[in-house]
Design an enzyme around this catalytic site. Sequence first.
Site, PDB file in Angstrom:
ATOM      1  N   LEU A   8     -31.500  -7.425  13.541  1.00 41.99           N
ATOM      2  CA  LEU A   8     -31.349  -9.344  13.607  1.00 41.99           C
ATOM      3  C   LEU A   8     -32.530  -9.324  15.004  1.00 41.99           C
ATOM      4  O   LEU A   8     -31.182  -9.821  15.832  1.00 41.99           O
ATOM      5  CB  LEU A   8     -30.465  -9.682  12.822  1.00 41.99           C
ATOM      6  N   ALA A  10     -33.812 -12.992  15.034  1.00 42.93           N
ATOM      7  CA  ALA A  10     -34.302 -13.685  14.714  1.00 42.93           C
ATOM      8  C   ALA A  10     -34.316 -15.478  15.127  1.00 42.93           C
ATOM      9  O   ALA A  10     -34.680 -16.422  15.452  1.00 42.93           O
ATOM     10  CB  ALA A  10     -35.072 -14.103  13.233  1.00 42.93           C
ATOM     11  N   GLY A  11     -32.673 -15.086  15.493  1.00 45.00           N
ATOM     12  CA  GLY A  11     -31.290 -16.400  16.151  1.00 45.00           C
ATOM     13  C   GLY A  11     -32.540 -17.727  17.823  1.00 45.00           C
ATOM     14  O   GLY A  11     -33.108 -16.747  17.916  1.00 45.00           O
ATOM     15  N   ARG A  15     -26.964 -22.347  22.111  1.00 44.96           N
ATOM     16  CA  ARG A  15     -25.860 -22.200  22.978  1.00 44.96           C
ATOM     17  C   ARG A  15     -26.274 -21.559  24.231  1.00 44.96           C
ATOM     18  O   ARG A  15     -25.605 -21.259  25.725  1.00 44.96           O
ATOM     19  CB  ARG A  15     -24.490 -21.712  22.904  1.00 44.96           C
ATOM     20  N   ASN A 359     -44.589  12.786  59.389  1.00 48.10           N
ATOM     21  CA  ASN A 359     -43.552  12.469  59.456  1.00 48.10           C
ATOM     22  C   ASN A 359     -44.285  11.180  60.051  1.00 48.10           C
ATOM     23  O   ASN A 359     -45.277  11.096  60.562  1.00 48.10           O
ATOM     24  CB  ASN A 359     -42.886  13.205  61.004  1.00 48.10           C
ATOM     25  N   ASN A 368     -51.969  -2.133  53.204  1.00 43.23           N
ATOM     26  CA  ASN A 368     -52.758  -1.524  51.164  1.00 43.23           C
ATOM     27  C   ASN A 368     -54.079  -2.433  51.296  1.00 43.23           C
ATOM     28  O   ASN A 368     -54.265  -2.972  50.402  1.00 43.23           O
ATOM     29  CB  ASN A 368     -52.596  -1.311  51.274  1.00 43.23           C
ATOM     30  N   SER A 387     -44.753   6.301  66.338  1.00 40.01           N
ATOM     31  CA  SER A 387     -44.148   4.357  65.696  1.00 40.01           C
ATOM     32  C   SER A 387     -45.489   3.511  66.093  1.00 40.01           C
ATOM     33  O   SER A 387     -46.302   3.503  66.769  1.00 40.01           O
ATOM     34  CB  SER A 387     -43.108   4.218  66.826  1.00 40.01           C
TER      35      SER A 387
HETATM   36  C1  UD1 Z   1     -22.052 -12.748  11.527  1.00 38.32           C
HETATM   37  C2  UD1 Z   1     -21.803 -12.533   9.766  1.00 38.32           C
HETATM   38  C3  UD1 Z   1     -20.179 -12.915  10.809  1.00 38.32           C
HETATM   39  C4  UD1 Z   1     -19.749 -11.943  11.863  1.00 38.32           C
HETATM   40  C5  UD1 Z   1     -20.780 -12.117  13.341  1.00 38.32           C
HETATM   41  C6  UD1 Z   1     -20.353 -11.222  14.044  1.00 38.32           C
HETATM   42  C7  UD1 Z   1     -22.679 -12.901   8.191  1.00 38.32           C
HETATM   43  C8  UD1 Z   1     -23.607 -14.350   7.398  1.00 38.32           C
HETATM   44  N1  UD1 Z   1     -21.728 -13.144   9.161  1.00 38.32           N
HETATM   45  O1  UD1 Z   1     -21.500 -14.164  12.160  1.00 38.32           O
HETATM   46  O2  UD1 Z   1     -19.771 -11.748   9.054  1.00 38.32           O
HETATM   47  O3  UD1 Z   1     -18.002 -11.578  11.734  1.00 38.32           O
HETATM   48  O4  UD1 Z   1     -22.149 -12.202  13.163  1.00 38.32           O
HETATM   49  O5  UD1 Z   1     -20.556 -11.697  15.543  1.00 38.32           O
HETATM   50  O6  UD1 Z   1     -23.799 -12.451   8.955  1.00 38.32           O
HETATM   51  N2  UD1 Z   1     -29.846 -14.079  12.348  1.00 38.32           N
HETATM   52  C9  UD1 Z   1     -31.019 -13.937  11.728  1.00 38.32           C
HETATM   53  N3  UD1 Z   1     -31.648 -14.713  10.756  1.00 38.32           N
HETATM   54  C10 UD1 Z   1     -31.233 -15.680  10.271  1.00 38.32           C
HETATM   55  C11 UD1 Z   1     -29.531 -16.024  10.755  1.00 38.32           C
HETATM   56  C12 UD1 Z   1     -29.423 -15.058  11.929  1.00 38.32           C
HETATM   57  O7  UD1 Z   1     -32.144 -13.144  12.643  1.00 38.32           O
HETATM   58  O8  UD1 Z   1     -31.429 -16.494  10.058  1.00 38.32           O
HETATM   59  C13 UD1 Z   1     -29.709 -13.158  13.346  1.00 38.32           C
HETATM   60  C14 UD1 Z   1     -29.425 -13.988  14.604  1.00 38.32           C
HETATM   61  O9  UD1 Z   1     -30.616 -13.643  15.291  1.00 38.32           O
HETATM   62  C15 UD1 Z   1     -28.194 -12.651  14.918  1.00 38.32           C
HETATM   63  C16 UD1 Z   1     -27.213 -12.289  13.806  1.00 38.32           C
HETATM   64  O10 UD1 Z   1     -28.609 -12.845  12.953  1.00 38.32           O
HETATM   65  O11 UD1 Z   1     -28.393 -12.545  15.769  1.00 38.32           O
HETATM   66  C17 UD1 Z   1     -26.693 -13.125  13.471  1.00 38.32           C
HETATM   67  O12 UD1 Z   1     -26.200 -14.461  13.340  1.00 38.32           O
HETATM   68  P1  UD1 Z   1     -26.145 -15.211  13.887  1.00 38.32           P
HETATM   69  O13 UD1 Z   1     -26.209 -16.971  12.784  1.00 38.32           O
HETATM   70  O14 UD1 Z   1     -25.073 -15.575  15.250  1.00 38.32           O
HETATM   71  O15 UD1 Z   1     -23.983 -14.879  12.601  1.00 38.32           O
HETATM   72  P2  UD1 Z   1     -23.045 -15.872  12.946  1.00 38.32           P
HETATM   73  O16 UD1 Z   1     -22.186 -16.766  12.109  1.00 38.32           O
HETATM   74  O17 UD1 Z   1     -22.678 -15.086  13.965  1.00 38.32           O
END
Ligand code: UD1
Length: 450
Positions: A8, A10-11, A15, A359, A368, A387
């Site tokens: 995953l 997509a996020g 932050r 050498n 170059n 040298s």
């Molecule tokens: C998630 C878990 C939580 C866990 C934590 C660990 C869920 C609902 N919760 O929470 O239990 O303790 O991770 O770090 O799964 N992402 C997508 N598409 C989306 C949403 C997220 O690709 O629609 C990806 C984000 O880019 C990220 C990962 O999934 O890499 C986790 O998503 P994030 O929103 O950070 O989940 P947390 O709220 O941290």
Amino acid sequence: MQVSVIILAAGQGTRMNSDLPKVLHHVAAAPLLHHALATAHGLEPSRIVVVTGHESEAVAASATAFSEAADCVVQDPQYGTAHAVAQAAPLLAEAEGEAIVLYADTPLIREETLRAMLDARANHSVVVLGFHAKDPGRYGRLLTQDSNLLAIREFKDATEAERSITLCNSGVICAEAKLLFSLIAEVKNTNASGEYYLTDIVEISRARGLSAGVVLCDEAETLGVNTRAQLAEAEAAFQSRARGVALENGVTLTAPETVFFALDTYVGRDAIIGPNVLFGPGVTVESGAEIKGFCHLEGCHISRGATVGPFARLRPGTELAEDVHVGNFVEIKNAILDEGVKVGHLTYIGDADIGEHSNIGAGTVTCNYDGVMKHRTRIGKRVFIGSDTMLIAPVTIGDGAMTGSGSVITEDVPAEAVAIGRARQVTKPGLATRMFEKLKAIKASKAKGQ
Ligand code: UD1
Ligand code: CA
């Protein structure tokens, strides 16, 4: 056993406060995404699917740069982790065997840990990677009874009592691929975030009479990167692990805490690495080679018995054969140095081939670049470059030839010839004394005038 890995990515990573998508930020000279891909690769999976969303083109390009075998799907808009995994369903419709979900922003998960999860599948239909958190913060909490996982409760939806649990969800989940997608199809978004939670599949599987379990790992392994501070923490954790692995593999590190490895660095047994050495991407150091202090290496191969540094910089395309010696303040780029070549001091070698046992004298430069194009310098075997020779490329120096110190070599030099390209020396007896007297007289008359 067949395994598919879904990563995953997509996020947005708000932050990080960055224009760059979070998963493309680097730890150990590689994007976070490549760490997840490298771990996935270790399992020799039949498929890897990366779910992209924010800046999907850049993220997909980075995934394919790591491995042509990685498939990418776009999740737009992003409705939560279950929705993200669901995007991979069409690609994995025919997938047999296991599926593992990884997060691209969690770079330190070890292959062994994933293997332990695959093993635990013998006892449970759904296996979740958990850890005991020092500060459980906003992690999802694992609700367990004996060895069974009952549910994963997201922080936002948890009661006070559930929030006091310190056993947390890392996010990594493993189940049979077909089961995973059928469970995900039942996930609803009726929760505090209005999102489709992947974590809900635990309760859904239990409602079907299936069991879920937890594999535990060290908290350090599940470190997720959400901020620059966590990126720095992940870097430190990676380096400390890589140093430990190098020592374990029989590499001498004189000052381990000052050596920085890249994700793909390879160092052979009995190699010696001095203090303050930095490995960029793509470096292999064979057994018994020595890298002295303060070297910066990137995209290069260093063979057995070679010595490099101190204070050397090897750039991409550098190939050092056995027993090559590269000394201090030497920069080498896109060059092949055959066995036993010596480049001792203060030299730039770029776009060059140097034959065995040649050498290269101090201060030599392969010129170059003509301002528009790059050209190659070819130096034969057993050549002696005096040298401060400027080699104006393209130029070829034949086997066993020599160049005089201070030469500017613009024409090819045949084998066994000596080439001298500099103004002939003129010596004027007594002139220095007369010059000094004249200059002192000028200085004295100026002082009087003031
Ligand atoms: C998630 C878990 C939580 C866990 C934590 C660990 C869920 C609902 N919760 O929470 O239990 O303790 O991770 O770090 O799964 N992402 C997508 N598409 C989306 C949403 C997220 O690709 O629609 C990806 C984000 O880019 C990220 C990962 O999934 O890499 C986790 O998503 P994030 O929103 O950070 O989940 P947390 O709220 O941290
Ligand atoms: Ca997160």
